[in-house]
Design a protein around this motif. Structure first.
Motif, PDB file in Angstrom:
ATOM      1  N   GLY A   1      29.171  23.254  35.191  1.00  0.00           N
ATOM      2  CA  GLY A   1      30.339  22.460  34.863  1.00  0.00           C
ATOM      3  C   GLY A   1      30.862  22.659  33.464  1.00  0.00           C
ATOM      4  O   GLY A   1      31.928  22.152  33.121  1.00  0.00           O
ATOM      5  N   SER A   2      30.161  23.411  32.631  1.00  0.00           N
ATOM      6  CA  SER A   2      30.604  23.581  31.252  1.00  0.00           C
ATOM      7  C   SER A   2      31.475  24.818  31.062  1.00  0.00           C
ATOM      8  O   SER A   2      32.102  24.977  30.012  1.00  0.00           O
ATOM      9  N   ASN A   3      31.496  25.712  32.057  1.00  0.00           N
ATOM     10  CA  ASN A   3      32.352  26.898  31.994  1.00  0.00           C
ATOM     11  C   ASN A   3      32.154  27.696  30.715  1.00  0.00           C
ATOM     12  O   ASN A   3      33.097  28.042  30.011  1.00  0.00           O
ATOM     13  N   ASN A   4      30.895  28.002  30.430  1.00  0.00           N
ATOM     14  CA  ASN A   4      30.579  28.689  29.184  1.00  0.00           C
ATOM     15  C   ASN A   4      30.249  30.164  29.353  1.00  0.00           C
ATOM     16  O   ASN A   4      30.147  30.875  28.366  1.00  0.00           O
ATOM     17  N   ARG A   5      30.052  30.599  30.592  1.00  0.00           N
ATOM     18  CA  ARG A   5      29.784  32.020  30.811  1.00  0.00           C
ATOM     19  C   ARG A   5      30.799  32.564  31.785  1.00  0.00           C
ATOM     20  O   ARG A   5      30.990  32.017  32.875  1.00  0.00           O
ATOM     21  N   ALA A   6      31.461  33.636  31.398  1.00  0.00           N
ATOM     22  CA  ALA A   6      32.452  34.262  32.262  1.00  0.00           C
ATOM     23  C   ALA A   6      31.803  35.378  33.071  1.00  0.00           C
ATOM     24  O   ALA A   6      30.922  36.091  32.571  1.00  0.00           O
ATOM     25  N   ALA A   7      32.232  35.506  34.302  1.00  0.00           N
ATOM     26  CA  ALA A   7      31.761  36.624  35.126  1.00  0.00           C
ATOM     27  C   ALA A   7      32.174  37.944  34.480  1.00  0.00           C
ATOM     28  O   ALA A   7      33.281  38.079  33.957  1.00  0.00           O
ATOM     29  N   ILE A   8      31.267  38.903  34.511  1.00  0.00           N
ATOM     30  CA  ILE A   8      31.598  40.266  34.105  1.00  0.00           C
ATOM     31  C   ILE A   8      32.144  40.988  35.332  1.00  0.00           C
ATOM     32  O   ILE A   8      31.456  41.114  36.360  1.00  0.00           O
ATOM     33  N   GLN A   9      33.377  41.434  35.239  1.00  0.00           N
ATOM     34  CA  GLN A   9      33.998  42.220  36.311  1.00  0.00           C
ATOM     35  C   GLN A   9      34.328  43.589  35.732  1.00  0.00           C
ATOM     36  O   GLN A   9      35.166  43.703  34.839  1.00  0.00           O
ATOM     37  N   PHE A  10      33.640  44.587  36.226  1.00  0.00           N
ATOM     38  CA  PHE A  10      33.686  45.926  35.625  1.00  0.00           C
ATOM     39  C   PHE A  10      34.197  46.916  36.663  1.00  0.00           C
ATOM     40  O   PHE A  10      33.595  47.089  37.733  1.00  0.00           O
ATOM     41  N   ASP A  11      35.306  47.564  36.356  1.00  0.00           N
ATOM     42  CA  ASP A  11      35.895  48.574  37.236  1.00  0.00           C
ATOM     43  C   ASP A  11      35.563  49.954  36.663  1.00  0.00           C
ATOM     44  O   ASP A  11      36.199  50.413  35.711  1.00  0.00           O
ATOM     45  N   SER A  12      34.559  50.585  37.245  1.00  0.00           N
ATOM     46  CA  SER A  12      34.077  51.843  36.674  1.00  0.00           C
ATOM     47  C   SER A  12      35.120  52.953  36.749  1.00  0.00           C
ATOM     48  O   SER A  12      35.004  53.965  36.042  1.00  0.00           O
ATOM     49  N   ARG A  13      36.159  52.791  37.585  1.00  0.00           N
ATOM     50  CA  ARG A  13      37.213  53.817  37.681  1.00  0.00           C
ATOM     51  C   ARG A  13      38.094  53.817  36.431  1.00  0.00           C
ATOM     52  O   ARG A  13      38.770  54.819  36.147  1.00  0.00           O
ATOM     53  N   GLN A  14      38.088  52.679  35.699  1.00  0.00           N
ATOM     54  CA  GLN A  14      38.970  52.551  34.534  1.00  0.00           C
ATOM     55  C   GLN A  14      38.295  52.945  33.231  1.00  0.00           C
ATOM     56  O   GLN A  14      38.964  53.073  32.212  1.00  0.00           O
ATOM     57  N   GLY A  15      36.989  53.115  33.269  1.00  0.00           N
ATOM     58  CA  GLY A  15      36.273  53.406  32.040  1.00  0.00           C
ATOM     59  C   GLY A  15      36.298  54.873  31.699  1.00  0.00           C
ATOM     60  O   GLY A  15      35.942  55.722  32.533  1.00  0.00           O
ATOM     61  N   PRO A  16      36.703  55.238  30.490  1.00  0.00           N
ATOM     62  CA  PRO A  16      36.674  56.654  30.091  1.00  0.00           C
ATOM     63  C   PRO A  16      35.238  57.155  30.001  1.00  0.00           C
ATOM     64  O   PRO A  16      34.358  56.476  29.470  1.00  0.00           O
ATOM     65  N   THR A  17      34.990  58.305  30.531  1.00  0.00           N
ATOM     66  CA  THR A  17      33.647  58.884  30.546  1.00  0.00           C
ATOM     67  C   THR A  17      33.316  59.501  29.190  1.00  0.00           C
ATOM     68  O   THR A  17      34.107  60.253  28.637  1.00  0.00           O
TER      69      THR A  17
END
Length: 862
Positions: free
Chosen positions: A257-273
């Motif tokens: 209920g404190s909303n202190n941690r955000a989900a990590i959403q990682f799109d590996s297609r967008q990350g530069p290699t």
């Protein structure tokens, strides 16, 4: 010789306002003690080897001090390395060889940063940015250092290698932290690169952290053999990628209920290699935005860094209802590492976290978008979440045990404490509590739990901090706690209940928690007892005075009891039935202890008048407690409540406030109702009071209340009732991991840096116990055992340059004989003919032996 600078071995950055040296004597001969010392500090190891101390030669100093000796040499420049060694003289006038050389690096003062704070030009919540800076190296530097900080977090790379994650969670306006890394061995001729991920939460509330403003700051210095140097600093020439593989839009938050941690959403297609490597083409990236953070104040972080400590293998993997359930056998802090083999580009793999089995205690989720083919997702971004079970959906093919790991992560802990006894239950409790306390040290703070509370509360910091002090060689976590809270002290003297975090009292002074605030003097004194840092006491004494002045008006001059007028009063919490508020025994007992600590601190500082005054005030409070809250059989919880609450009496026993000869009567009253109703917070006072007053047998039996934790997820909970809505990876009930060592093994420091300490074992309910605690003087180990016909034996190792008062309990009222290594000490001998044993005396329920350094074996027989 255990060489430390400001509490750390070979530190890579220290503040130069007060440099302190600590060492151990290598000689464990009986009675060995230091009488003099000499410290040499030089700018190079060659000069030090030659005995040329171009920065400081202390000369032969007549002192037995070996903890936190202050530097008084030449002014030290910033960002430089220095070498030091020490030798000591013993009681016979013999001097030791010099120690092996150690080093320390100076850091940067506020006006010595030439780098600029940078960010990515956006202010999205849960904001991620990639930063890069390439630079040329022509000759191999003799020393290359990088200093770095961020608000809130960073991951830093040099030439593709992860250096670390940080900084310690802090309030950058008051006590910001920066880290330092030695990159000498990572640099190569030609093009090199620093690369970093910066993260800003922007949504913290309810005592989690300071939102402040996002920024990254880095300054590197390359020193060359010819005496020249090059500085590299973050500025507008750095490259930034604002739109990274981390999805920032519409963040999802968790945390009871404190909303202190955000989900990590990682799109590996967008990350530069390969963007962390030197040969990556960043010409398409934008220039970093320089931001003004001149109101931030930085200090070198001495608290340990966060690392992945171990990879935990699953204990079971099952497939049900289209999802893989992976159980790691116990609740842990960290993140998952997951390898995919058959997923296609665009597939979403979600990992949901549960702190208990059967879908109980959910702790959020993270999501990974695949690029297709073989790929591994290491969901590392510093402090993350807690879980025993993960639920994996969207995974193509069969999930094998080799494809998933639980990355157990917490701040580095050099654990040397040990405890073992005749009770398997207590052994399991100790192991769980020590582990739970350790794993909840995240990003340089005592974070209690990974789901809801991610900054230290003072009550929690006391419970967990003592576990660290009694089990870890490093005391600097507690040093940071003390300084964090001191930095946020209010002008009227109140110490906030939580830091760094939202200060409840800003908006509503009634939300202050005086019971929590009163743990700050207790932690300050405890840190001194373990570290011997007199400098800390000097720095904090004005704040202690101001705090005690804040409390004084709440004292009733007629009764001596204290009643701070606030809305939030906590004498016990999460379960338990002890009444809060009013003129209550718990608050008044803490007030007594705070005043007594004030007396002790000012005595150490040589301020006799202040010491005497606080002692007088403490005695007045003690008299008031006994006159108004003790009814002749037990202590009342409050002046307006006459019923018996076991925890109320335990609070008084904890601090030894009971009138002489009343312990057994009070213990009987506590034990009469059977299993008492106590909350998670109150357990520290309850068990401390029982063990301190000789109620070990009842305490050992009562510790059965820890069984549900052991049987469910092997992690400490916030309270003792399984049906309560409590956090189940919440280490503030981890106090048995220090209480067992303090009371069952009996080891308690009585002066700074363990120069003197007591060994007073409580043997009730057990047949043997053994333990080890690390100190700045060396390891203290004890082993005691009860035998038939009143036999009792105790062996102990006392480090050099210390003295121990050892209390051998009389297990019978009959006449006894006490020997040490076969030599009779009691009945009293006209002359003690036992090297190292200084005095022997009758203390009523025990025989006290004052001893110097050495290993001793005591045996008591009828």
């Amino acid at each position: 010789m255990g060489l430390l600078i400001n509490g750390v071995g070979n530190p890579l950055a220290i503040d130069r306002d007060a440099i302190r040296f600590t060492w151990m004597s290598p000689d464990t001969t009986r009675g060995e003690r230091q009488t003099d010392y000499q410290i040499l500090v030089a700018s190079t190891p060659e000069l030090l080897d030659a005995g040329t101390a171009d920065y400081w030669d202390s000369g032969q100093v007549d002192s037995d001090q070996s903890a936190s000796v202050e530097y008084v040499g030449k002014t030290l420049p910033p960002a430089a390395r220095f070498w030091w060694k020490v030798r000591i003289w013993n009681q016979t006038g013999k001097f030791s060889p010099y120690s092996e050389a150690a080093y320390f690096d100076t850091g940067l003062n506020q006006n010595e940063w030439t780098a600029q704070y940078i960010w990515d030009g956006t202010t999205n919540q849960n904001n991620f940015a990639y930063f890069r800076k390439t630079f040329m190296v022509t000759n191999q530097p003799s020393l290359a250092k990088v200093y770095v900080t961020a608000h809130n977090d960073y991951l830093l790379y040099c030439n593709g290698q992860l250096l670390g994650r940080g900084p310690a969670r802090c309030n950058p306006y008051l006590y910001g932290q920066y880290n330092s890394y030695d990159v000498t061995g990572l640099l190569k001729p030609g093009t090199n690169v620093f690369a970093a991920i910066g993260h800003w939460s922007g949504n913290w509330r309810n005592a989690v952290g300071i939102n402040a403003e996002p920024a990254v700051l880095l300054q590197a210095r390359l020193d060359y053999p010819d005496g020249s140097s090059v500085t590299i600093g973050s500025d507008a020439s750095w490259k930034v990628l604002a739109h990274t593989a981390y999805i920032e839009t519409n963040p999802t938050y968790f945390g009871s209920g404190s909303n202190n941690r955000a989900a990590i959403q990682f799109d590996s297609r967008q990350g530069p290699t390969g963007w962390q490597t030197a040969d990556f083409d960043d010409s398409g990236w934008d220039s970093a935005t320089v931001v003004d953070r001149s109101h931030y104040h930085l200090f070198a972080q001495m608290a340990p860094l966060e690392h992945e400590q171990a990879e935990l293998k699953p204990v079971s993997i099952t497939f049900t209802n289209g999802a893989w359930l992976v159980d790691f056998g116990r609740c842990m802090d960290g993140w998952p590492k997951l390898t995919m083999h058959g997923n296609h580009s665009g597939d979403k793999v979600r990992v949901a976290y549960f702190q208990m089995t059967n879908g109980r205690k959910p702790a959020g989720w993270d999501e990974y978008t695949c690029h297709g083919g073989g790929e591994t997702w290491d969901a590392d971004f510093g402090r993350h979440t807690s879980f025993q079970v993960v639920k994996v959906t969207g995974y193509a093919g069969k999930l094998r045990a080799s494809d998933i790991r639980g990355m157990w992560a917490y701040c580095d802990a050099d654990v040397a404490g040990k405890f073992h006894c005749s009770s398997d239950l207590l052994n399991s409790i100790y192991e769980m509590c020590e582990r739970s306390a350790r794993q909840n040290i995240q990003q340089g703070v005592i974070s209690v739990d990974a789901d809801r509370e991610q900054s230290p509360w003072l009550g929690d910091a006391w419970n967990i901090g003592n576990v660290l002090l009694y089990n870890d060689r490093d005391t600097m976590m507690i040093d940071k706690v003390v300084r964090d809270f001191a930095g946020e002290q209010f002008p009227d003297g109140y110490i906030p209940a939580v830091s760094p975090g939202h200060r409840f009292a800003d908006a509503d002074p009634g939300r202050r928690i005086p019971e929590w605030a009163m743990y700050w003097p207790m932690l300050l004194w405890q840190q001194y007892l373990f570290s011997g840092d007199l400098t800390l006491l000097r720095e904090m004494s004005p704040r202690l005075t101001l705090f005690l002045q804040w409390l004084k008006p709440f004292k009733d001059p007629a009764t001596g009891l204290v009643n701070p007028i606030t809305k939030w009063r906590i004498s016990d919490y999460v379960g338990g039935n002890l009444p809060n508020g009013g003129y209550n025994v718990a608050t008044s007992c803490q007030y007594f202890e705070n005043l007594l600590i004030g007396s002790r601190i000012f005595a150490v500082l040589g301020q006799t008048n202040e010491s005497d005054d606080y002692l007088r005030q403490a005695e007045e409070v003690k008299e008031g407690i006994n006159a108004n809250l003790y009814n002749g059989n037990y202590y009342l919880a409050r002046t307006d409540r006459k019923e018996m609450f076991p925890l109320a009496s335990a609070w008084a026993l904890r601090f030894g406030l009971e009138p002489a000869g009343t312990q057994s009567k009070i213990l009987a009253a506590i034990e009469k109702p059977g299993k008492p109703d106590i909350g998670g917070y109150g357990g520290d006072a309850f068990y401390s009071g029982l063990f301190n007053a000789g109620g070990g047998a009842f305490a050992v039996n009562d510790l059965n209340r820890y069984r549900p934790m052991l049987e469910e997820n092997k992690s400490n909970w916030e309270g003792f009732h399984p049906g309560q809505d409590v956090e189940v990876n919440h280490a503030w009930t981890a106090y048995p991991a220090y209480i067992f060592l303090k009371y069952i093994c009996g080891i308690q420091p009585t002066s700074g840096g363990f120069a003197t300490f007591d060994v007073r074992p409580e043997t009730g309910g057990l047949t043997f116990a053994e333990g080890t605690i690390p100190t700045v003087k060396g390891l203290i180990t004890t082993h005691w055992k009860k035998g038939g016909s009143g036999r009792f034996s105790l062996s102990i190792k006392v480090p050099a340059n210390t003295r121990a008062s050892i209390y051998i309990p009389k297990l019978t009222n009959r006449n006894i004989t006490l020997t040490e290594s076969g030599k009779v000490l009691w009945p009293a001998q006209t002359e003690i003919n036992d090297p190292g044993v200084l005095t022997v005396s009758d203390e009523g329920s025990s025989i006290k032996c004052l001893v110097g350094a050495g290993t001793y074996n005591f045996s008591e027989t009828l």
